[in-house]
Write a protein that holds these residues in place. Structure first.
Motif, PDB file in Angstrom:
ATOM      1  N   PRO A   4       0.809  -1.225   0.000  1.00 30.95           N
ATOM      2  CA  PRO A   4       0.000   0.000   0.000  1.00 30.95           C
ATOM      3  C   PRO A   4       0.833   1.261   0.000  1.00 30.95           C
ATOM      4  O   PRO A   4       0.428   2.281  -0.564  1.00 30.95           O
ATOM      5  CB  PRO A   4      -0.829  -0.123   1.290  1.00 30.95           C
ATOM      6  CG  PRO A   4      -0.121  -1.126   2.126  1.00 30.95           C
ATOM      7  CD  PRO A   4       0.518  -2.064   1.162  1.00 30.95           C
ATOM      8  N   GLN A   8       0.652   4.202  -3.081  1.00 25.65           N
ATOM      9  CA  GLN A   8       0.182   5.522  -2.654  1.00 25.65           C
ATOM     10  C   GLN A   8       1.330   6.520  -2.523  1.00 25.65           C
ATOM     11  O   GLN A   8       1.119   7.661  -2.105  1.00 25.65           O
ATOM     12  CB  GLN A   8      -0.553   5.408  -1.315  1.00 25.65           C
ATOM     13  CG  GLN A   8      -1.825   4.587  -1.373  1.00 25.65           C
ATOM     14  CD  GLN A   8      -2.911   5.227  -2.216  1.00 25.65           C
ATOM     15  OE1 GLN A   8      -3.256   6.391  -2.048  1.00 25.65           O
ATOM     16  NE2 GLN A   8      -3.454   4.470  -3.162  1.00 25.65           N
ATOM     17  N   THR A 184     -11.676   8.382  -3.494  1.00 25.78           N
ATOM     18  CA  THR A 184     -11.144   8.342  -2.130  1.00 25.78           C
ATOM     19  C   THR A 184     -11.986   7.383  -1.305  1.00 25.78           C
ATOM     20  O   THR A 184     -13.221   7.378  -1.410  1.00 25.78           O
ATOM     21  CB  THR A 184     -11.178   9.739  -1.477  1.00 25.78           C
ATOM     22  OG1 THR A 184     -10.360  10.632  -2.228  1.00 25.78           O
ATOM     23  CG2 THR A 184     -10.666   9.697  -0.040  1.00 25.78           C
ATOM     24  N   TRP A 185     -11.326   6.568  -0.498  1.00 21.06           N
ATOM     25  CA  TRP A 185     -12.010   5.771   0.517  1.00 21.06           C
ATOM     26  C   TRP A 185     -11.745   6.385   1.868  1.00 21.06           C
ATOM     27  O   TRP A 185     -10.604   6.679   2.227  1.00 21.06           O
ATOM     28  CB  TRP A 185     -11.516   4.326   0.533  1.00 21.06           C
ATOM     29  CG  TRP A 185     -11.990   3.596   1.772  1.00 21.06           C
ATOM     30  CD1 TRP A 185     -13.271   3.234   2.063  1.00 21.06           C
ATOM     31  CD2 TRP A 185     -11.197   3.186   2.893  1.00 21.06           C
ATOM     32  NE1 TRP A 185     -13.331   2.630   3.303  1.00 21.06           N
ATOM     33  CE2 TRP A 185     -12.064   2.583   3.831  1.00 21.06           C
ATOM     34  CE3 TRP A 185      -9.831   3.277   3.191  1.00 21.06           C
ATOM     35  CZ2 TRP A 185     -11.617   2.076   5.049  1.00 21.06           C
ATOM     36  CZ3 TRP A 185      -9.386   2.770   4.407  1.00 21.06           C
ATOM     37  CH2 TRP A 185     -10.272   2.173   5.316  1.00 21.06           C
ATOM     38  N   VAL A 198      -7.563  -1.707   4.128  1.00 23.16           N
ATOM     39  CA  VAL A 198      -6.861  -1.357   2.891  1.00 23.16           C
ATOM     40  C   VAL A 198      -6.446  -2.609   2.137  1.00 23.16           C
ATOM     41  O   VAL A 198      -6.421  -2.618   0.898  1.00 23.16           O
ATOM     42  CB  VAL A 198      -5.662  -0.421   3.152  1.00 23.16           C
ATOM     43  CG1 VAL A 198      -6.124   0.900   3.738  1.00 23.16           C
ATOM     44  CG2 VAL A 198      -4.605  -1.055   4.045  1.00 23.16           C
ATOM     45  N   ARG A 217      -6.448   6.891   0.143  1.00 24.69           N
ATOM     46  CA  ARG A 217      -6.865   6.355   1.436  1.00 24.69           C
ATOM     47  C   ARG A 217      -6.998   7.499   2.437  1.00 24.69           C
ATOM     48  O   ARG A 217      -6.080   8.302   2.598  1.00 24.69           O
ATOM     49  CB  ARG A 217      -5.844   5.353   1.963  1.00 24.69           C
ATOM     50  CG  ARG A 217      -6.035   3.921   1.490  1.00 24.69           C
ATOM     51  CD  ARG A 217      -5.903   3.746   0.006  1.00 24.69           C
ATOM     52  NE  ARG A 217      -5.830   2.309  -0.320  1.00 24.69           N
ATOM     53  CZ  ARG A 217      -5.966   1.822  -1.527  1.00 24.69           C
ATOM     54  NH1 ARG A 217      -6.218   2.632  -2.529  1.00 24.69           N
ATOM     55  NH2 ARG A 217      -5.864   0.536  -1.734  1.00 24.69           N
ATOM     56  N   CYS A 219      -8.580   8.709   6.471  1.00 28.44           N
ATOM     57  CA  CYS A 219      -8.927   8.193   7.786  1.00 28.44           C
ATOM     58  C   CYS A 219      -9.254   9.332   8.735  1.00 28.44           C
ATOM     59  O   CYS A 219      -8.574  10.367   8.721  1.00 28.44           O
ATOM     60  CB  CYS A 219      -7.755   7.373   8.346  1.00 28.44           C
ATOM     61  SG  CYS A 219      -8.177   6.381   9.792  1.00 28.44           S
ATOM     62  N   VAL A 237      -2.284   5.620   4.068  1.00 28.98           N
ATOM     63  CA  VAL A 237      -3.242   6.705   4.305  1.00 28.98           C
ATOM     64  C   VAL A 237      -2.577   8.037   3.974  1.00 28.98           C
ATOM     65  O   VAL A 237      -1.449   8.304   4.399  1.00 28.98           O
ATOM     66  CB  VAL A 237      -3.738   6.695   5.773  1.00 28.98           C
ATOM     67  CG1 VAL A 237      -4.626   7.902   6.044  1.00 28.98           C
ATOM     68  CG2 VAL A 237      -4.483   5.398   6.067  1.00 28.98           C
TER      69      VAL A 237
END
Length: 267
Positions: A4, A8, A184-185, A198, A217, A219, A237
Motif C-alpha cells: 500500500p 500511494q 477516495t475511501w 486497505v 486512502r 482516515c 493513508v
C-alpha cells in the motif's frame, strides 16, 4: 498485491477538518471554515445529518448541502464536501445536479462524499424509510451509476471530474463499491483495523480491474499526530481528518496536524 505504501507513494499528505454543524450558530460555523482555510487545511467537511450526533440531542443543528453552497462563497482555496452525504435523503439525479452547481460556485473545489446512511433518528423524524443496512447499501449501489450518468448529461458540465469519496468499512459491499466508483475511501479505526480494510480494498480493486493507486486512502483521526500518524501513513493513508465541535471550533489540534503534514511532504 502491491504494497500500500508503494502504490500511494506519489500522493502528498493532506489534512481535512470536519466542522460538526451542531451546537453552534451559523456565524460560528462560518468563522470556523474561514479560519481553517487561513490555517492551511486542504479540505473542510461538514456532515449530513438533521440532529446532533452527540451532546444535547435536540440541540442546534444546520443542514449540510445548503451550508456547502455558502462555504463555496466564503472560501477561496480549500476543497469542501460532506463527510458524508446520506444517499437516502436525495434523489441521485438531484444530488448530481446539486454537486455540479456547488462545483461551479466554488470554482471546482467540491468533493462528493457519500455513504449509505445509518442515523435512524434522521430517517424517522424526516419521513425517510430506514430499511436495513443491506437495503441502504443496495440503494447506494444503484445510486452511484445514476449520479455518474447525470453528471455526464448536465449543461453546463462540471468544471472538473468531481472526486467521489465513499465512507464506510463494510468488507463485502462498501469496499467493493469503493473499488468500482470512488476516488477516495474514508475509514476510521486504529491502525490494525485500517490495515485490514486497505488490504481488502486492494483485493476488491483486483476483482474490479481497478488500479489501487487511483484510490486515495483517508482516515478520521483523534489526538495528535504523534499517536498514530506514522503508522497510518505507512499503511498508505494520505488524507487525515480531524473532527471539531462547535460552538468554539478550537483549531489547536488541527495546527499540529498541519505542521506534521508540511514536515512529511517536505521530506
Amino acid at each position: 498485491m502491491a504494497d500500500p505504501v508503494t502504490h500511494q507513494q506519489h500522493r502528498p499528505v493532506r489534512i481535512g477538518v470536519q466542522l460538526h454543524p451542531q451546537h453552534a450558530e451559523w456565524s460560528d460555523i462560518r468563522r470556523a471554515v474561514v479560519a481553517a482555510e487561513e490555517a492551511g487545511v486542504d479540505i473542510a467537511f461538514n456532515w449530513d445529518h438533521f440532529y446532533p450526533l452527540y451532546g444535547e440531542p435536540e440541540g442546534k443543528h444546520f443542514e449540510c448541502w445548503t451550508m456547502l453552497a455558502a462555504w463555496a462563497e466564503v472560501t477561496e482555496r480549500v476543497e469542501i464536501g460532506a463527510l458524508v452525504t446520506c444517499n437516502s435523503y436525495r434523489n441521485p439525479e438531484l444530488l448530481a445536479d446539486m454537486s455540479r452547481t456547488i462545483d461551479h460556485i466554488s470554482g471546482g473545489r467540491l468533493i462528493l462524499g457519500i455513504g449509505a446512511g445509518w442515523f435512524e433518528k434522521d430517517y424517522d423524524e424526516y419521513g425517510y424509510e430506514f430499511g436495513t443496512a443491506g437495503s441502504r447499501l443496495a440503494d447506494l449501489g444503484e445510486a452511484l451509476p445514476r449520479i455518474e450518468s447525470r453528471l455526464a448529461k448536465l449543461n453546463p458540465a462540471p468544471t472538473r471530474h468531481i472526486p467521489v469519496l465513499i465512507g464506510g468499512g463494510g468488507e463485502k459491499k462498501t469496499l467493493r463499491l469503493v473499488a468500482r466508483h470512488a476516488d477516495t475511501w474514508h475509514g476510521f479505526g486504529d491502525p490494525e483495523v485500517v490495515e485490514r480494510k486497505v488490504r481488502i480494498l486492494d483485493e476488491w480493486c483486483a476483482t474490479e480491474g481497478r488500479d489501487p493507486a487511483d484510490i486515495e486512502r483517508s482516515c478520521g483521526v483523534e489526538g495528535g499526530p504523534e499517536q498514530t500518524a506514522q503508522q497510518l501513513h505507512d499503511l498508505g493513508v494520505r488524507l487525515f481528518t480531524i473532527g471539531l465541535n462547535g460552538p468554539d471550533y478550537d483549531l489547536g489540534p488541527l495546527r499540529d496536524w498541519l505542521a506534521w503534514r508540511d514536515q512529511v511532504n517536505a521530506s
